[in-house]
Design an enzyme around this catalytic site. Structure first.
Site, PDB file in Angstrom:
ATOM      1  N   HIS A  82      25.546   0.590  31.152  1.00  0.00           N
ATOM      2  CA  HIS A  82      25.179  -0.819  31.357  1.00  0.00           C
ATOM      3  C   HIS A  82      24.079  -0.945  32.396  1.00  0.00           C
ATOM      4  CE1 HIS A  82      27.887   0.069  34.670  1.00  0.00           C
ATOM      5  NE2 HIS A  82      27.220  -0.854  35.346  1.00  0.00           N
ATOM      6  N   THR A 112      23.521  -3.320  35.484  1.00  0.00           N
ATOM      7  CA  THR A 112      24.141  -4.370  36.324  1.00  0.00           C
ATOM      8  C   THR A 112      23.097  -5.427  36.665  1.00  0.00           C
ATOM      9  OG1 THR A 112      25.525  -2.664  37.369  1.00  0.00           O
ATOM     10  CG2 THR A 112      25.368  -4.772  38.518  1.00  0.00           C
ATOM     11  N   HIS A 145      18.183  -0.996  36.034  1.00  0.00           N
ATOM     12  CA  HIS A 145      18.358   0.391  35.578  1.00  0.00           C
ATOM     13  C   HIS A 145      19.708   0.562  34.895  1.00  0.00           C
ATOM     14  CE1 HIS A 145      20.708   0.195  39.218  1.00  0.00           C
ATOM     15  NE2 HIS A 145      21.424   1.182  38.707  1.00  0.00           N
ATOM     16  N   THR A 150      22.643   3.479  35.088  1.00  0.00           N
ATOM     17  CA  THR A 150      23.076   4.740  35.706  1.00  0.00           C
ATOM     18  C   THR A 150      23.563   5.675  34.607  1.00  0.00           C
ATOM     19  OG1 THR A 150      23.712   3.687  37.774  1.00  0.00           O
ATOM     20  CG2 THR A 150      24.766   5.783  37.296  1.00  0.00           C
TER      21      THR A 150
HETATM   22  P1  2AM Z   1      24.918   0.723  39.033  1.00  0.00           P
HETATM   23  O1  2AM Z   1      24.525  -0.629  38.581  1.00  0.00           O
HETATM   24  O2  2AM Z   1      23.810   1.481  39.665  1.00  0.00           O
HETATM   25  O3  2AM Z   1      25.518   1.563  37.960  1.00  0.00           O
HETATM   26  C1  2AM Z   1      30.398  -1.005  39.552  1.00  0.00           C
HETATM   27  O4  2AM Z   1      30.432  -0.281  40.728  1.00  0.00           O
HETATM   28  C2  2AM Z   1      28.960  -1.239  39.118  1.00  0.00           C
HETATM   29  O5  2AM Z   1      28.307  -2.099  40.042  1.00  0.00           O
HETATM   30  C3  2AM Z   1      28.136   0.006  39.022  1.00  0.00           C
HETATM   31  O6  2AM Z   1      27.449  -0.097  37.827  1.00  0.00           O
HETATM   32  C4  2AM Z   1      27.237  -0.017  40.250  1.00  0.00           C
HETATM   33  O7  2AM Z   1      26.004   0.580  40.210  1.00  0.00           O
HETATM   34  C5  2AM Z   1      27.155  -1.483  40.567  1.00  0.00           C
HETATM   35  N1  2AM Z   1      27.170  -1.694  42.024  1.00  0.00           N
HETATM   36  C6  2AM Z   1      28.109  -1.263  42.901  1.00  0.00           C
HETATM   37  N2  2AM Z   1      27.828  -1.708  44.144  1.00  0.00           N
HETATM   38  C7  2AM Z   1      26.691  -2.430  44.058  1.00  0.00           C
HETATM   39  C8  2AM Z   1      25.889  -3.142  44.994  1.00  0.00           C
HETATM   40  N3  2AM Z   1      26.208  -3.218  46.285  1.00  0.00           N
HETATM   41  N4  2AM Z   1      24.781  -3.754  44.530  1.00  0.00           N
HETATM   42  C9  2AM Z   1      24.437  -3.689  43.244  1.00  0.00           C
HETATM   43  N5  2AM Z   1      25.157  -3.035  42.303  1.00  0.00           N
HETATM   44  C10 2AM Z   1      26.258  -2.410  42.694  1.00  0.00           C
END
Ligand code: 2AM
Length: 213
Positions: free
Chosen positions: A64, A66, A144, A146
């Site tokens: 996904h 985010t 992005h 991950t």
């Molecule tokens: P990602 O978007 O890089 O994959 C659950 O942890 C999801 O939320 C993951 O997909 C993670 O990273 C994202 N995430 C976790 N902490 C975050 C933060 N402080 N800011 C933005 N995205 C975050």
């Protein structure tokens, strides 16, 4: 209102497999390149030690992108984001995401997502500014997917690694190595940071939704 862990675009199943395969192919090829072997200590810490990048990174959960990390309402701006009319209007709609580059660092592997004007309506204004890149980067720069994290690294690191590379590009840092690969051109930004600009961006249908965990 109960808020999710995060909102984002979730890649639909068939394309998840395609992206995973492309990422694996890239890691497999990167591993064998002389240019990569030259800088192997970035990953191993020791000369002569080998690394299997496919084993080095672990992937968890659905692929996904985010948009807003809400942490069930504890993150700053979570409620405001959920109330944004665009978020409500587009919730559960399918979008076409464009994955335009792959990047690898000793911490993470990810795919850059190049957002359209419409997709930027769902992008929070503070995603880039809540961290501190050396330069100001345009809205949506952090977008992005991950694809994997090294042991003990949290996925939030992927976006930070991406911003770091983009800041170096914006500052005009000349990459140290350029290699043409079948997938696109590969550049090295020092400290184990590799960037593959895809010749053909991967077009990924993805549903805008949320994850509660
Ligand atoms: P990602 O978007 O890089 O994959 C659950 O942890 C999801 O939320 C993951 O997909 C993670 O990273 C994202 N995430 C976790 N902490 C975050 C933060 N402080 N800011 C933005 N995205 C975050």
């Amino acid at each position: 209102m109960s808020l999710p862990l995060y909102f984002g675009w979730f890649l639909l199943s068939p394309v998840q497999n395609k992206v995973r395969c492309t990422s694996m192919d890239f890691l497999k090829t990167l591993d064998t390149l002389e240019a990569f072997k030259k800088y192997l200590t970035d990953f191993t810490g020791k000369p002569e030690k080998e690394v299997d990048l496919e084993q080095y990174f672990q992937a968890k959960g659905p692929l996904h992108c985010t948009t807003k990390f809400c942490n069930y309402g504890k993150a700053e701006g979570a409620k405001e984001y959920a109330e944004n009319p665009a978020v409500k209007e587009f919730y559960s709609s399918v979008f076409e995401l464009s994955l335009s580059a792959l990047f690898v660092t000793p911490r993470t592997v990810g795919a850059r997502v190049s957002l359209t004007e419409e997709q930027l309506l769902l992008w929070p204004a503070d995603a880039e500014t809540e961290v501190e890149p050396a330069t100001s980067l345009p809205l949506g720069s952090r977008a992005h997917v991950t694809l994997g994290c090294a042991e003990g690294v949290e996925p939030v690191q992927t976006g930070l690694d991406l911003l770091q590379i983009l800041a170096l590009q914006q500052e005009g840092q000349q990459p140290e190595t350029v290699e043409e690969m079948e997938l696109g051109s590969l550049t090295y930004y020092g400290e184990g940071r590799w960037w593959l600009k895809l010749r053909e961006p991967i077009c990924s249908p993805a549903c805008f939704s949320s994850f509660y965990g």
